[in-house]
Design an enzyme around this catalytic site. Structure first.
Site, short mmCIF file in Angstrom:
data_model
loop_
_atom_site.label_atom_id
_atom_site.label_comp_id
_atom_site.label_asym_id
_atom_site.label_seq_id
_atom_site.Cartn_x
_atom_site.Cartn_y
_atom_site.Cartn_z
N GLY A 161 -2.17 1.14 -18.43
CA GLY A 161 -2.91 2.10 -19.24
C GLY A 161 -2.86 1.88 -20.74
N ASN A 212 -5.11 0.38 -22.46
CA ASN A 212 -6.47 0.67 -22.96
C ASN A 212 -6.70 2.18 -23.03
OD1 ASN A 212 -8.22 -1.80 -23.52
ND2 ASN A 212 -7.21 -2.36 -21.60
N ARG A 266 -13.48 3.80 4.23
CA ARG A 266 -13.84 3.60 2.82
C ARG A 266 -14.78 4.70 2.33
NH1 ARG A 266 -11.40 0.51 -1.07
NH2 ARG A 266 -12.75 0.67 -2.87
N ASN A 276 -17.06 -0.75 -18.54
CA ASN A 276 -15.86 -1.44 -18.07
C ASN A 276 -15.38 -2.38 -19.16
OD1 ASN A 276 -13.93 -2.44 -16.06
ND2 ASN A 276 -15.21 -4.28 -15.97
N HIS A 287 -13.50 -5.97 -19.61
CA HIS A 287 -13.10 -7.16 -18.86
C HIS A 287 -12.44 -8.15 -19.82
CE1 HIS A 287 -13.15 -10.06 -15.62
NE2 HIS A 287 -13.51 -10.95 -16.51
N ASP A 339 -23.08 -2.09 -13.30
CA ASP A 339 -24.13 -1.96 -12.29
C ASP A 339 -23.51 -2.29 -10.94
OD1 ASP A 339 -23.89 -4.68 -12.15
OD2 ASP A 339 -25.84 -5.11 -13.10
N GLU A 340 -24.35 -2.51 -9.92
CA GLU A 340 -23.76 -2.67 -8.58
C GLU A 340 -23.14 -4.04 -8.34
OE1 GLU A 340 -25.51 -0.67 -5.21
OE2 GLU A 340 -26.63 0.64 -6.55
N GLY A 341 -23.29 -4.96 -9.27
CA GLY A 341 -22.63 -6.26 -9.12
C GLY A 341 -21.22 -6.22 -9.70
N ASP A 386 -19.07 -7.28 -12.65
CA ASP A 386 -19.12 -7.78 -14.04
C ASP A 386 -20.50 -8.29 -14.44
OD1 ASP A 386 -16.35 -7.24 -14.19
OD2 ASP A 386 -15.84 -9.26 -13.51
C1 GRF Z 1 -6.88 -5.17 -19.09
O1 GRF Z 1 -6.67 -6.52 -19.33
C2 GRF Z 1 -8.32 -4.93 -18.78
O2 GRF Z 1 -9.20 -5.73 -19.48
C3 GRF Z 1 -8.36 -5.30 -17.32
O3 GRF Z 1 -7.15 -4.80 -16.79
C4 GRF Z 1 -6.17 -4.71 -17.82
C5 GRF Z 1 -5.70 -3.30 -17.89
O4 GRF Z 1 -4.63 -3.09 -18.73
N1 GRF Z 1 -9.59 -4.86 -16.71
P1 GRF Z 1 -4.17 -1.61 -19.11
O5 GRF Z 1 -3.91 -0.86 -17.80
O6 GRF Z 1 -5.23 -0.96 -19.93
O7 GRF Z 1 -2.88 -1.80 -19.87
#
Ligand code: GRF
Length: 208
Positions: A12, A14, A66, A108, A110, A147-149, A151
């Site tokens: 967490g 981010n 699911r 998201n 990435h 989207d549905e793909g 990334d």
């Molecule tokens: C980050 O590298 C993010 O880009 C990826 O998963 C990681 C998550 O880290 N999708 P955190 O839980 O925010 O510390």
């Protein structure tokens, strides 16, 4: 106020960057109304608790089918009635019905420069392992609409990060977080809340 749900699976950091950004005024007009984790042990839940944010856990492991998980997850989101959903290190495939219902309202983060090192199987440290194995000199992070793909949605913001001699996947992961992720995700939230982001024809535009 842009009511935001943040979905997490792990540490967490981010999420923390968003919480801090709001507290410090770098992210304006955003309120985190709920944090959802698929993992009861995620430290991100702790962080939410410390910030006084409503936090819940919905795990696919708690459901036989699911589809039952998908519906439970959707309910947890809808209860919070968000304007925006942020996937901040969320390692679960997002229910397709959620993506349709919140079209252009899910982002998201990435940890690579999409379209490099993304798609199925590229998550967490695997992304950085692949970047090092390929020998790239520059990597980075991307914020994109979902989207549905995997990334594949419209790219909103990217930031490059240099690969250094002697990098390990862990070191590179940390640098990408510090130099890119924790900066661009808060920035994107501030821009979206200010109404400066537009998505059209499969592309995202920032209008300053
Ligand atoms: C980050 O590298 C993010 O880009 C990826 O998963 C990681 C998550 O880290 N999708 P955190 O839980 O925010 O510390």
């Amino acid at each position: 106020m842009l009511k935001t749900v943040v979905c997490v699976s792990g540490g967490g950091t981010n999420l923390q960057a968003i919480i801090d950004g709001i507290a410090q005024g770098a992210i304006r007009n955003v309120q985190i109304v709920r944090v959802i984790s698929n993992n009861r042990k995620a430290y991100a839940l702790e962080r939410a608790g410390q910030a006084g944010i409503d936090a819940v856990c919905v795990s696919p492991k708690d459901y036989e089918e699911r589809e039952q998980f998908n519906e439970a997850f959707l309910r947890k989101v809808e209860e919070a009635d968000p304007d925006l959903i942020v996937l901040a290190g969320f390692l679960v495939v997002v229910p397709p019905q959620l993506i349709r219902r919140y079209e252009n309202r899910i982002i998201n983060i990435h940890p690579s420069l999409i379209p490099a090192f993304c798609g199925k199987g590229y998550y967490g440290l695997k992304v950085h392992e692949a970047a090092l194995a390929r020998g790239v000199k520059v990597t980075g992070a991307t914020v994109h609409f979902v989207d549905e793909g995997t990334d594949t949605g419209p790219i909103l913001m990217q930031k490059a990060v240099a690969v250094e001699d002697g990098d390990t996947p862990e070191r590179l992961q940390r640098r990408v977080m510090e130099e890119a992720e924790w900066t661009i995700l808060p920035k994107c939230l501030d821009l979206i809340a200010a109404g400066k982001v537009r998505v059209s024809g499969g592309q995202a535009y920032i209008e300053e």
